[in-house]
Write a protein that holds these residues in place. Structure first.
Motif, PDB file in Angstrom:
ATOM      1  N   LEU A 355      60.449  29.130  16.733  1.00 12.68           N
ATOM      2  CA  LEU A 355      59.217  28.409  16.385  1.00 12.68           C
ATOM      3  C   LEU A 355      58.235  28.472  17.557  1.00 12.68           C
ATOM      4  O   LEU A 355      57.039  28.722  17.378  1.00 12.68           O
ATOM      5  N   GLU A 356      58.735  28.217  18.783  1.00 14.06           N
ATOM      6  CA  GLU A 356      57.884  28.327  19.972  1.00 14.06           C
ATOM      7  C   GLU A 356      57.303  29.731  20.095  1.00 14.06           C
ATOM      8  O   GLU A 356      56.116  29.905  20.419  1.00 14.06           O
ATOM      9  N   GLN A 357      58.135  30.728  19.835  1.00  7.48           N
ATOM     10  CA  GLN A 357      57.692  32.120  19.940  1.00  7.48           C
ATOM     11  C   GLN A 357      56.568  32.417  18.956  1.00  7.48           C
ATOM     12  O   GLN A 357      55.572  33.063  19.310  1.00  7.48           O
ATOM     13  N   ILE A 358      56.706  31.944  17.718  1.00  6.48           N
ATOM     14  CA  ILE A 358      55.674  32.199  16.689  1.00  6.48           C
ATOM     15  C   ILE A 358      54.350  31.567  17.095  1.00  6.48           C
ATOM     16  O   ILE A 358      53.293  32.219  17.057  1.00  6.48           O
ATOM     17  N   ILE A 359      54.401  30.289  17.478  1.00  9.69           N
ATOM     18  CA  ILE A 359      53.152  29.587  17.822  1.00  9.69           C
ATOM     19  C   ILE A 359      52.527  30.195  19.072  1.00  9.69           C
ATOM     20  O   ILE A 359      51.301  30.368  19.150  1.00  9.69           O
ATOM     21  N   ASN A 360      53.356  30.540  20.064  1.00  8.65           N
ATOM     22  CA  ASN A 360      52.828  31.195  21.268  1.00  8.65           C
ATOM     23  C   ASN A 360      52.140  32.507  20.929  1.00  8.65           C
ATOM     24  O   ASN A 360      51.066  32.820  21.465  1.00  8.65           O
ATOM     25  N   ASN A 361      52.758  33.299  20.042  1.00  9.21           N
ATOM     26  CA  ASN A 361      52.134  34.564  19.626  1.00  9.21           C
ATOM     27  C   ASN A 361      50.767  34.316  18.995  1.00  9.21           C
ATOM     28  O   ASN A 361      49.802  35.038  19.261  1.00  9.21           O
ATOM     29  N   LEU A 362      50.689  33.304  18.138  1.00  8.00           N
ATOM     30  CA  LEU A 362      49.425  33.010  17.451  1.00  8.00           C
ATOM     31  C   LEU A 362      48.376  32.477  18.419  1.00  8.00           C
ATOM     32  O   LEU A 362      47.194  32.837  18.329  1.00  8.00           O
ATOM     33  N   VAL A 363      48.796  31.619  19.361  1.00  2.96           N
ATOM     34  CA  VAL A 363      47.858  31.092  20.363  1.00  2.96           C
ATOM     35  C   VAL A 363      47.358  32.225  21.266  1.00  2.96           C
ATOM     36  O   VAL A 363      46.156  32.324  21.559  1.00  2.96           O
ATOM     37  N   ASN A 364      48.275  33.078  21.727  1.00  2.00           N
ATOM     38  CA  ASN A 364      47.872  34.213  22.575  1.00  2.00           C
ATOM     39  C   ASN A 364      46.902  35.124  21.839  1.00  2.00           C
ATOM     40  O   ASN A 364      45.940  35.638  22.423  1.00  2.00           O
ATOM     41  N   ASN A 365      47.157  35.339  20.534  1.00  2.00           N
ATOM     42  CA  ASN A 365      46.257  36.159  19.730  1.00  2.00           C
ATOM     43  C   ASN A 365      44.870  35.525  19.665  1.00  2.00           C
ATOM     44  O   ASN A 365      43.849  36.203  19.804  1.00  2.00           O
ATOM     45  N   SER A 366      44.819  34.203  19.466  1.00  2.05           N
ATOM     46  CA  SER A 366      43.529  33.507  19.391  1.00  2.05           C
ATOM     47  C   SER A 366      42.789  33.561  20.724  1.00  2.05           C
ATOM     48  O   SER A 366      41.568  33.726  20.769  1.00  2.05           O
ATOM     49  N   MET A 367      43.535  33.420  21.824  1.00  2.00           N
ATOM     50  CA  MET A 367      42.885  33.448  23.144  1.00  2.00           C
ATOM     51  C   MET A 367      42.249  34.800  23.423  1.00  2.00           C
ATOM     52  O   MET A 367      41.209  34.889  24.068  1.00  2.00           O
ATOM     53  N   LYS A 368      42.879  35.882  22.913  1.00  2.00           N
ATOM     54  CA  LYS A 368      42.335  37.218  23.135  1.00  2.00           C
ATOM     55  C   LYS A 368      40.983  37.403  22.455  1.00  2.00           C
ATOM     56  O   LYS A 368      40.115  38.096  22.959  1.00  2.00           O
ATOM     57  N   PHE A 369      40.833  36.771  21.297  1.00  2.00           N
ATOM     58  CA  PHE A 369      39.659  37.053  20.471  1.00  2.00           C
ATOM     59  C   PHE A 369      38.698  35.859  20.367  1.00  2.00           C
ATOM     60  O   PHE A 369      37.911  35.787  19.443  1.00  2.00           O
TER      61      PHE A 369
END
Length: 605
Positions: A355-369
Motif C-alpha cells: 500500500l505504501e509503495q502504491i501511494i508513493n508511486n502515485l505521489v512521485n508521479n504527481s510531483m514530477k508533473f
C-alpha cells in the motif's frame, strides 16, 4: 433364357433375372454368396422383396420399391445389417427383350467407394482449414461449386446462399486474386499466396486445379498469428525504448553520485558545499535504489512470483507517515502537500508495505508533473471497499494517454514539461499490478492543464484478531560491542570496507571471509568466540544459503544475519528457511546495521 443365365454366371457382380411376373428365375453364384444362399431351388420363384432377403437389409423398404417399380429403380442403394464390412450395395436394373420381358438386376458392392467418399466428406466438413471449390462458367466467372463450414465462418457466409454465386461477392482481397485464379485455370500450376488480407482478416491460400477442371482453394486463417506477431513487435519496440530510457535513468543518479563524490575532495573546508553535495549524493542514491527495486518488482510481476503478505494495520498511520516523509522530501515551495483522512481509526487486512509503495508511486508521479498548486492524498470508506486517491494540480493527461499510462513500458507524453522530467515508466504499471493482486482496481480522471486524480480501491476486509501487527521498531540500542567477535562474510572489497567503517567505533573484533569455503574455515577457527555472523548470499565457491545450512547442522545458537541485494518482501520466508535469524537489505545504512546487530548480539555472553 438359358443363354442369358449362362451369361450372368460369368459376371463377377451379383446378379439375378426376374420375369414379367416379378419372380426370380435365375441367380449367379455371386448373388448366392451375397445373400448366403446354397440351394438354387430356394431362390426360384421368390420375389426380390421376400422376407428372407429383407431380414438382412437395413433399409428393406427399398426392396419393396424395386419390386413395385422395376422400370424405374436404377441407382438405388441397400445396406446390410450387422455386417463387419458394412456393405453398401448399388442396385441397377437392365430390361432385356426376349420372347418375354426379362429384367437383369445387378447388385454392385460400392462399400469401399462409399467409405472413401464418406472420409472425404468428413475431412471437407470438419477440417479447420477453409475449402472452396470454384468452376469457371461460360461467362469466365469463377462460381463457387462448394464451400465447407470453416470457409463459411471465415467469410461470414451462409452455404446455401453462396453456392453457385461468384466468389468475388464474398472474398475481397488486397491482391488480384482473380488474375491468379485465371492463370491457374490456364496452366494448371499450383500456387501459394502468403499473408493475403481479406477485409480485416489474414490468410495463407493454396490454389490447386484438379483433373475435373475445378480449382480448389485451401485457406488457412492466420489472423490470430498476425495480431500476436504485431503485439510482439510492438512489445519489442516498447521494451527497446524502455531499456534505452532505463539506461539513462540509471546513469543519471550514478553520474551524480560519482561526480559529487569527486567534488567533495575539493571542498573539504567549505561546510555548506560539503553538506549540499552529500545531500545530492544521498538523494541520487535513493533514486537509484528506487529504480532497482522497481525493476526487481517488475521482474517478479512478469514471472508471476510477486506475493502479497497480509497483516492487520491502521490506514491512518500509514498515510500520516507517508505524508510526513513526502513533505520532508518535497523541495518545491510552490507545491503544498495535503492529507485528507477520517478521524476514526480504520484497520484493514492487507499488505501495508505494498500500500505504501502504491501511494508513493502515485505521489512521485504527481510531483514530477506538478509545477505549482497542491498534491493531496486521502481515502474514504465505502460499503464494500476503501477508496484511496492522490490528487494533483499538474499538467494533466490527455484522453488518449489515460488509456495507456498503466501499460508496461509506456510513458504518457503529457506536455512540453516532459523533456526535463526523469521517469522510467514502471511506477504506474507496478501500481496497477499490485492493486490487482491486493484485490482492487485502479483508474485515473484527468484534464489537461488542470490536474489528475488517481483512484484505487482495496477490499474492506475486517481485522482478524489473532493476527498480530509486527513491531520491528527498536527504540534504543547499544553500540558498544567490546569483547564481541563478528564474522563478516563478503566477497566485494568495497562492501567489506564499508561494513568495517560502520563497525569501527563499536570495539568489536571483526573476522573477514571472502567466499563460502573461507567462511566455513573461519567459522571453524572462531566458533567458540563468535557473537554474530553477517552472511552475504551471493558468494563464490559456495553461496551464503548453503554455508548457513551447514553451520546450522552443528550450531543452532549463533545469530546469522543475511545481507543481500536481491531479497524482496516475498523472499523473506524462503531465506529464513536456511537458518538465518534476520535479513538486512543492501544498500546497507549504518543505522540499520547497528540496530540489527544490537538486536541479535548476546550482551550477556
Amino acid at each position: 433364357m438359358v443363354n442369358i443365365g449362362k451369361t450372368i454366371d460369368y459376371i463377377t457382380i451379383p446378379a439375378i433375372l426376374i420375369n414379367d411376373k416379378k419372380e426370380i428365375i435365375y441367380s449367379n453364384n455371386s448373388f448366392k454368396e451375397l445373400f448366403n444362399v446354397e440351394d438354387d431351388e430356394f431362390i426360384n420363384n421368390k420375389h426380390i422383396n421376400d422376407n428372407y432377403f429383407k431380414e438382412n437389409i437395413e433399409n428393406s423398404d427399398i426392396l419393396d420399391y424395386i419390386n413395385d417399380n422395376l422400370e424405374d429403380s436404377n441407382d438405388k442403394y441397400i445396406t446390410f445389417k450387422n455386417d463387419k464390412l458394412n456393405k453398401r450395395i448399388e442396385i441397377n436394373i437392365i430390361p432385356i427383350k426376349n420372347d418375354d420381358i426379362i429384367y437383369m438386376v445387378l447388385f454392385e458392392n460400392i462399400s469401399k467407394i462409399t467409405d472413401t467418399l464418406y472420409l472425404y466428406e468428413q475431412i471437407f466438413d470438419n477440417t479447420n482449414m477453409g475449402i472452396i471449390i470454384l468452376l469457371q462458367n461460360t461467362s469466365n466467372e469463377f462460381i463457387i461449386k462448394d464451400i465447407n463450414p470453416t470457409a463459411c465462418d471465415m467469410f461470414n457466409s451462409d452455404r446455401l446462399k453462396i453456392i453457385n454465386t461468384n466468389y468475388t461477392n464474398y472474398i475481397h482481397s488486397d491482391v488480384k486474386l482473380y488474375d491468379i485464379i485465371l492463370k491457374i485455370n490456364e496452366d494448371g500450376v499450383k500456387r501459394d499466396i502468403k499473408k493475403i488480407q481479406c477485409d480485416d482478416k489474414w490468410f495463407n491460400i493454396n490454389l490447386i486445379k484438379v483433373e475435373t477442371g475445378e480449382i480448389i482453394l485451401i485457406i488457412d486463417d492466420i489472423t490470430k498469428q498476425i495480431k500476436i506477431l504485431e503485439k510482439l513487435e510492438k512489445s519489442d519496440k516498447y521494451k527497446t525504448e524502455f531499456l534505452s530510457n532505463m539506461s539513462h535513468e540509471i546513469r543519471s543518479p550514478i553520474n551524480s553520485i560519482i561526480g559529487f563524490s569527486e567534488l567533495l575532495k575539493d571542498v573539504k573546508n567549505d561546510e555548506s558545499k560539503v553538506n549540499k553535495y552529500i545531500e545530492i549524493i544521498q538523494n541520487s542514491s535513493e533514486s537509484l535504489i528506487k529504480i532497482v527495486n522497481d525493476i526487481l518488482d517488475f521482474s517478479k510481476i512478469e514471472e508471476g512470483k510477486l506475493e502479497i503478505n497480509k497483516t492487520n494495520f491502521d490506514i491512518n498511520k500509514i498515510l500520516e507517515n507517508l505524508y510526513l516523509i513526502n513533505k520532508n522530501k518535497n523541495k518545491n515551495k510552490n507545491i503544498e502537500l495535503k492529507i485528507n483522512i477520517p478521524k476514526n481509526t480504520n484497520n484493514i487486512l492487507n499488505d501495508s508495505f505494498r500500500l505504501e509503495q502504491i501511494i508513493n508511486n502515485l505521489v512521485n508521479n504527481s510531483m514530477k508533473f506538478t509545477k505549482s498548486g497542491y498534491i493531496e492524498i486521502g481515502y474514504k470508506k465505502q460499503e464494500f471497499d476503501i477508496l484511496f486517491y492522490v490528487k494533483d494540480t499538474g499538467v494533466g493527461i490527455s484522453d488518449d494517454d489515460q488509456s495507456k499510462i498503466f501499460n508496461r513500458y509506456i510513458q504518457a507524453k503529457q506536455s512540453n514539461l516532459e523533456s526535463k522530467i526523469i521517469g522510467h515508466g514502471l511506477g504506474l504499471s507496478i501500481s496497477k499490478e499490485l492493486v490487482k493482486l491486493m484485490g482492487g482496481e485502479i483508474w485515473v480522471k484527468s484534464e489537461l492543464d488542470k490536474g489528475s486524480t488517481f483512484f484505487f480501491t482495496l477490499p474492506n476486509h475486517k481485522r482478524i484478531n489473532n493476527i498480530k501487527i509486527p513491531n520491528k521498531k527498536i527504540v534504543s540500542y547499544d553500540t558498544d560491542f567490546t569483547d564481541k567477535t563478528i564474522l563478516i562474510v563478503e566477497d566485494i572489497d568495497f562492501n567489506i570496507k564499508l561494513l568495517e567503517s560502520y563497525l569501527e567505533d563499536t570495539n568489536a573484533t571483526l573476522i573477514i571471509a571472502t567466499d563460502g569455503n573461507d567462511a566455513l574455515l573461519k567459522y571453524n577457527d572462531y566458533k567458540n568466540k563468535l557473537s554474530l555472523i553477517l552472511m552475504d548470499i551471493q558468494l563464490p565457491e559456495m553461496n551464503g544459503n548453503d554455508v548457513t545450512k551447514i553451520i546450522r547442522t552443528i550450531d543452532k545458537d549463533t545469530p546469522i544475519i543475511a545481507q543481500t541485494a536481491y531479497a524482496m518482501k516475498g523472499d523473506y520466508e524462503n531465506l529464513m528457511s536456511y537458518g538465518f535469524n534476520d535479513i538486512i537489505n543492501k544498500p546497507i545504512k549504518k543505522d540499520d546495521l547497528l540496530k540489527i546487530v544490537s538486536k541479535y548480539i548476546d550482551f550477556k555472553k
